[in-house]
Enzyme design. Structure first.
Site, PDB file in Angstrom:
ATOM      1  CD  GLN A   1      -2.704   3.555   4.803  1.00 28.10           C
ATOM      2  OE1 GLN A   1      -2.437   4.603   5.371  1.00 28.10           O
ATOM      3  NE2 GLN A   1      -2.349   2.394   5.309  1.00 28.10           N
TER       4      GLN A   1
ATOM      5  CD  GLU B   1       3.306   3.356   6.005  1.00 21.97           C
ATOM      6  OE1 GLU B   1       4.214   4.125   6.365  1.00 21.97           O
ATOM      7  OE2 GLU B   1       2.387   3.704   5.235  1.00 21.97           O
TER       8      GLU B   1
END
Length: 412
Positions: free
Chosen positions: A17, A138
């Protein structure tokens, strides 16, 4: 109409990502983004699939406006081809583990020897130091960047935010660095190294909490609902839905009481009189115990309780309408379903439908960057290796027979 980054070639060696979010933004701005994948493909093509044997939404929503080529950079021929790709690129972006590209034989010194004008951007979890080799995800970045310790309610555990500030937030920071380096290249003629760490990006987004950490040395944080608990505190507490700014705010319940039947309300000094009238307590506008911001600060929890007693009797859209009629800052809590169906977001091309050759179509987030002379057309993510022939034969000049041999020998 030309695009802002038309003519800029980006060699995209990113995955998952943080990197793909950055290169997708560059693609939306008009760059030619060539996504280089291992022959097995970006791992997210197969993660969280909703349809069998079709690229996942995880992949498609992060890789629009790109071309895909495959290359095994561990082979000698693969390294030769990568060298030529670097030579022909303006920007190279990667988010491998620390040292991975160096171990391929492509140190920064080698890369700028191949192409002195290239901007080489790396996204890592952490900067140099004791955390360098930690694996970053994340929520790890949120944990170590200051977000989790200040998110949640005081008596509860630290919480992650649903916003991907560690991955996509870092991607946006990387884009800023890349664009700055491209701009500087116009005057110097040289490319440069751009390094962005996920922990650092999250910290940059949490700067107001470091502001409050320093304010603690001079007294309690009065604008926090749990201000009394900060009098002796040595670190910023979790403060629920408090705005944390100069004007107090809170999410108040609305009817019929569903999980997202809330409106977030900010109470500015000028808004107190109309607010007191809306909630049926007009006398509070004149009461010295409530009439000034200073008087209300010690009673923030009680103030929002009074507002909630009113709001909980009305649907959130009616609460929104009544508050906006008095210019009181507010916003409904929108669920993911409400967002994906929001007509204004569709009209603003922030929720867009994209045709896909295998899944038919998918809904994705459009570009938040609106440039008057560089409109964005969101184009579907590429299939794995879809542009091998286009790039290797049409642009690098390899023969059809060599392309076939590269495929059969596992180089592409």
């Amino acid at each position: 109409m030309t695009k802002a980054l038309e003519g800029v070639r980006v060699l995209d060696m990113t995955h998952v990502q943080s990197g793909p979010s950055a290169t997708q933004l560059l693609g939306w701005l008009g760059a030619d983004v060539v996504k280089l994948e291992a022959p097995s493909g970006d791992i997210t093509r197969k993660q969280l699939r909703d349809l069998p044997d079709v690229d996942s939404l995880y992949f498609t929503m992060l890789n629009c406006n790109k071309r895909s080529i495959t290359l095994n950079t561990k082979t000698e021929r693969g390294k030769e081809i990568l060298t030529e790709l670097i030579r022909r690129s303006d920007v190279m972006v990667e988010n491998f583990g620390p040292g991975a590209v160096d171990r391929m034989g492509f140190t920064w010194d080698r890369i700028r020897e191949i192409n002195p004008r290239i901007v080489y951007a790396s996204i890592k979890g952490f900067g140099d130091g004791p955390y360098t080799n930690f694996k970053a995800y994340e929520v790890v970045a949120q944990a170590m960047g200051g977000s989790m310790s200040t998110t949640g309610f005081e008596e509860g555990p630290p919480l992650a935010t649903g916003a991907q500030i560690g991955d996509s937030g870092t991607g946006v920071h990387a884009v800023a660095g890349i664009l700055a380096a491209l701009f500087q290249r116009e005057s110097t003629g040289r490319g440069q190294r751009v390094n962005v760490a996920m922990q650092h990006a999250v910290l940059n987004l949490c700067r107001v909490k470091l502001r409050d950490q320093q304010r603690l040395t001079h007294g309690p944080l009065a604008e926090y609902p749990n201000a009394q608990d900060t009098a002796e505190a040595d670190e910023v507490p979790r403060s629920g839905n408090a705005s944390g700014g100069g004007q107090p705010g809170w999410a108040v319940k609305c009817a019929p009481g569903g999980p997202n039947d809330y409106v977030y309300v900010i109470v500015q000094p000028v808004g107190w009189r109309p607010m007191s009238e809306l909630i049926g307590r007009p006398e509070l506008a004149e009461d010295p115990e409530w009439s000034t911001p200073e008087a209300r600060l010690p009673k923030l929890s009680k103030m929002f309780q009074l507002i909630e007693e009113w709001s909980s009797t009305l649907p959130k859209w009616e609460v929104l309408e009544r508050l906006n009629a008095h210019n009181i800052p507010c916003g409904p809590i929108l669920s993911t379903r409400e967002i994906i169906e929001d007509a204004s977001l569709v009209a603003n091309e922030m929720v867009v439908e994209v045709a896909h050759p295998q899944r038919g179509s998918f809904t994705t987030v459009g570009s938040p960057l609106k440039l008057s002379d560089s409109p964005v057309d969101v184009v579907t993510s590429p299939l794995l290796g879809e542009h091998n022939e286009e790039v290797y034969v049409g642009e690098l000049g390899l023969g059809d027979e060599e392309l076939r041999l590269l495929k059969t020998s596992g180089v592409i």
